[in-house]
Motif scaffolding. Sequence first.
Motif, PDB file in Angstrom:
ATOM      1  N   ILE A 183       0.827  -1.204   0.000  1.00 44.52           N
ATOM      2  CA  ILE A 183       0.000   0.000   0.000  1.00 44.52           C
ATOM      3  C   ILE A 183       0.864   1.258   0.000  1.00 44.52           C
ATOM      4  CG2 ILE A 183      -1.848   1.250   1.160  1.00 44.52           C
ATOM      5  CD1 ILE A 183      -2.885  -1.290   2.297  1.00 44.52           C
ATOM      6  N   HIS A 184       0.573   2.127  -0.955  1.00 38.46           N
ATOM      7  CA  HIS A 184       1.163   3.469  -1.029  1.00 38.46           C
ATOM      8  C   HIS A 184       0.338   4.364  -0.127  1.00 38.46           C
ATOM      9  CE1 HIS A 184       2.918   6.914  -3.555  1.00 38.46           C
ATOM     10  NE2 HIS A 184       2.066   7.489  -2.718  1.00 38.46           N
ATOM     11  N   CYS A 185       0.956   4.902   0.919  1.00 41.17           N
ATOM     12  CA  CYS A 185       0.227   5.610   1.973  1.00 41.17           C
ATOM     13  C   CYS A 185       0.452   7.120   1.928  1.00 41.17           C
ATOM     14  CB  CYS A 185       0.627   5.057   3.338  1.00 41.17           C
ATOM     15  SG  CYS A 185       0.092   3.362   3.641  1.00 41.17           S
ATOM     16  N   GLU A 186      -0.505   7.835   1.357  1.00 37.94           N
ATOM     17  CA  GLU A 186      -0.596   9.289   1.475  1.00 37.94           C
ATOM     18  C   GLU A 186      -2.088   9.610   1.482  1.00 37.94           C
ATOM     19  OE1 GLU A 186       2.805  11.614  -0.759  1.00 37.94           O
ATOM     20  OE2 GLU A 186       2.046  10.019  -2.063  1.00 37.94           O
ATOM     21  N   ASP A 187      -2.517  10.430   2.412  1.00 39.75           N
ATOM     22  CA  ASP A 187      -3.941  10.720   2.535  1.00 39.75           C
ATOM     23  C   ASP A 187      -4.426  11.594   1.382  1.00 39.75           C
ATOM     24  OD1 ASP A 187      -6.377  10.712   4.527  1.00 39.75           O
ATOM     25  OD2 ASP A 187      -6.160  12.776   3.788  1.00 39.75           O
ATOM     26  N   ASP A 188      -5.459  11.128   0.691  1.00 38.01           N
ATOM     27  CA  ASP A 188      -5.915  11.787  -0.531  1.00 38.01           C
ATOM     28  C   ASP A 188      -6.473  13.182  -0.249  1.00 38.01           C
ATOM     29  OD1 ASP A 188      -6.308  11.510  -3.410  1.00 38.01           O
ATOM     30  OD2 ASP A 188      -8.463  11.552  -2.978  1.00 38.01           O
ATOM     31  N   ALA A 189      -7.233  13.337   0.812  1.00 37.20           N
ATOM     32  CA  ALA A 189      -7.832  14.638   1.104  1.00 37.20           C
ATOM     33  C   ALA A 189      -6.755  15.666   1.442  1.00 37.20           C
ATOM     34  CB  ALA A 189      -8.820  14.504   2.264  1.00 37.20           C
ATOM     35  N   ILE A 190      -5.732  15.232   2.159  1.00 31.56           N
ATOM     36  CA  ILE A 190      -4.671  16.180   2.548  1.00 31.56           C
ATOM     37  C   ILE A 190      -3.817  16.557   1.341  1.00 31.56           C
ATOM     38  CG2 ILE A 190      -2.586  16.458   3.945  1.00 31.56           C
ATOM     39  CD1 ILE A 190      -3.940  14.759   6.092  1.00 31.56           C
ATOM     40  N   THR A 191      -3.421  15.581   0.517  1.00 35.57           N
ATOM     41  CA  THR A 191      -2.615  15.930  -0.664  1.00 35.57           C
ATOM     42  C   THR A 191      -3.414  16.802  -1.630  1.00 35.57           C
ATOM     43  OG1 THR A 191      -3.210  13.844  -1.768  1.00 35.57           O
ATOM     44  CG2 THR A 191      -1.156  13.878  -0.513  1.00 35.57           C
ATOM     45  N   THR A 211       7.433  10.311  -4.734  1.00 36.37           N
ATOM     46  CA  THR A 211       6.495  10.465  -3.632  1.00 36.37           C
ATOM     47  C   THR A 211       6.236   9.147  -2.920  1.00 36.37           C
ATOM     48  OG1 THR A 211       4.420  11.550  -2.996  1.00 36.37           O
ATOM     49  CG2 THR A 211       4.357  10.201  -5.004  1.00 36.37           C
ATOM     50  N   PRO A 212       6.192   9.157  -1.572  1.00 37.02           N
ATOM     51  CA  PRO A 212       6.477  10.307  -0.728  1.00 37.02           C
ATOM     52  C   PRO A 212       7.879  10.845  -0.999  1.00 37.02           C
ATOM     53  CG  PRO A 212       5.557   8.511   0.574  1.00 37.02           C
ATOM     54  CD  PRO A 212       5.857   7.967  -0.770  1.00 37.02           C
ATOM     55  N   PRO A 213       8.054  12.156  -0.841  1.00 37.70           N
ATOM     56  CA  PRO A 213       9.361  12.734  -1.158  1.00 37.70           C
ATOM     57  C   PRO A 213      10.385  12.491  -0.059  1.00 37.70           C
ATOM     58  CG  PRO A 213       7.827  14.446  -0.473  1.00 37.70           C
ATOM     59  CD  PRO A 213       7.050  13.165  -0.493  1.00 37.70           C
ATOM     60  N   ALA A 214      11.649  12.789  -0.377  1.00 38.32           N
ATOM     61  CA  ALA A 214      12.679  12.789   0.656  1.00 38.32           C
ATOM     62  C   ALA A 214      12.339  13.874   1.669  1.00 38.32           C
ATOM     63  CB  ALA A 214      14.044  13.043   0.036  1.00 38.32           C
ATOM     64  N   ARG A 215      12.655  13.600   2.919  1.00 37.71           N
ATOM     65  CA  ARG A 215      12.228  14.469   4.015  1.00 37.71           C
ATOM     66  C   ARG A 215      13.400  15.292   4.552  1.00 37.71           C
ATOM     67  NH1 ARG A 215       6.988  14.456   2.832  1.00 37.71           N
ATOM     68  NH2 ARG A 215       6.010  12.397   3.038  1.00 37.71           N
ATOM     69  N   PRO A 216      13.134  16.254   5.454  1.00 41.17           N
ATOM     70  CA  PRO A 216      14.231  17.010   6.083  1.00 41.17           C
ATOM     71  C   PRO A 216      15.212  16.076   6.781  1.00 41.17           C
ATOM     72  CG  PRO A 216      12.114  18.029   6.573  1.00 41.17           C
ATOM     73  CD  PRO A 216      11.811  16.726   5.903  1.00 41.17           C
ATOM     74  N   SER A 217      16.442  16.476   6.827  1.00 43.25           N
ATOM     75  CA  SER A 217      17.478  15.633   7.425  1.00 43.25           C
ATOM     76  C   SER A 217      17.108  15.196   8.833  1.00 43.25           C
ATOM     77  CB  SER A 217      18.810  16.379   7.442  1.00 43.25           C
ATOM     78  OG  SER A 217      19.252  16.644   6.130  1.00 43.25           O
ATOM     79  N   SER A 218      16.469  16.068   9.587  1.00 47.11           N
ATOM     80  CA  SER A 218      16.107  15.744  10.970  1.00 47.11           C
ATOM     81  C   SER A 218      15.097  14.609  11.050  1.00 47.11           C
ATOM     82  CB  SER A 218      15.534  16.983  11.661  1.00 47.11           C
ATOM     83  OG  SER A 218      14.387  17.461  10.959  1.00 47.11           O
TER      84      SER A 218
END
Length: 443
Positions: A177-185, A280-287
């Motif tokens: 499953i590719h997990c990104e919320d549709d309403a938020i994106t 996507t999901p993209p690379a995130r901040p280093s932290s």
Amino acid sequence: MFDLEIINSHIVTSAQNYQGCLSIQNGKIAAISERPLHQAKQTIDATGLTLVPGMIDQHVHFMDPGSAEREDFIHGSSAAAVAGVTAVVEHTHSRPVRSVESFDDKVHYLANRSLVDYGLAAHIFPGDGGKLKSLWERGAAVFKVFTCDSHGVPALHNDELFHALAEIATFDGNVLIHCEDDAITAGNEQRLKAAQRTDNGVIPEWRSMVAEQVAVNTVAFMARLTGARVTVAHNSHKLALDLITRERALGAKLYAEICPQYIFLNEDIVREKGPFAKFTPPARPSSAVEGMAEFIKSGSFQIISSDHAPSTAEQKRKGTIWECHFGLPGIDTTFPMMLKLVSQGMLSLQRVVALYSENPAKALGLYPRKGCIAVGADADIVLVDMKKKWTVQNENMLSKAGWTPFHGIEVTGKAQMTFVRGQLVADNGKIVADPGTGKSFSR
């Protein structure tokens, strides 16, 4: 008389390191011995090389048939073989498998197009519920689901997602499953476009960490409620992983998948490279990604894959940041980048074998036929020079994309010879077998 004997190798599995020899007969491992048996038609002296089971990449997009101008099975499986991957699971978004008929058509089409063994994913679209068991029984390796509209594939929203997982649990199917919320994106996209944003920064703001966390939380909880076997694809940061770990502890049948781009790339590179770091999901901040290799080492992640989703450089440059293709090429480089971590002392080779060979084989129902070094297993074998120093370069990529986000990175460790069911398919960076050597696999 054996067909082949590989002698004097250092054999590494998920649990063992030992010196030994392998004898191969009719595509299977027929004997494992401490010393050469001298009973083979052909002998390979692997002194100085490490022998591991072939890698199994459960998440590739070879676009064939479909968007073959981006990638095809011949190029993609050639890249896999040279990199040390002996089996893949392919899912093409542009011509998805959604029925027994489309599954059969694709297996027939691919009969002479692969250098490595392969399975096919079946996509689940809205309205596809109720007919999933027939696809599973036909041989689908995994069901692919999106929780957001992406790559031309519509989202399964919560009601259909829950009932699909419940249906799949009745026959112990396997779901990626590719997990990104549709309403938020969708909301993020609307606001960013209203602000007339076309800079590279729209990528992480559009496909936000919150969108991923909300979807992972829902999917992980539903996995526990339904009892379905679920792999959460390409986890990009620690907070999403925490949600999976929580539900696993409560009994959910969950795997967490990680890809090299979430270890070696970060949001700064996304903002700098734009289209060439648009995935996507993209690379995130280093932290948010600090210590990801430690999570692999600890067992928080169970599966490594490439999420190979290539486009050519020309295609990446077409249109605005909104219009150019998502995705990175990765089948050429996933095993090498893991070997880089091994050479740096951040991971053991045994751990890499577990996550990129044994665990995928188990999740796909292929173990112990694949994913291990054992008598009776398929002779899917890679000989690796763990001391070989080399530089990843665009011009050396066999993928049709012709480029890599890891261009210029120095690596220690390289696959030298790759065997699929005992047949040599790649030797020192060159393909030495014909398309069609790879066959479709089933559980």
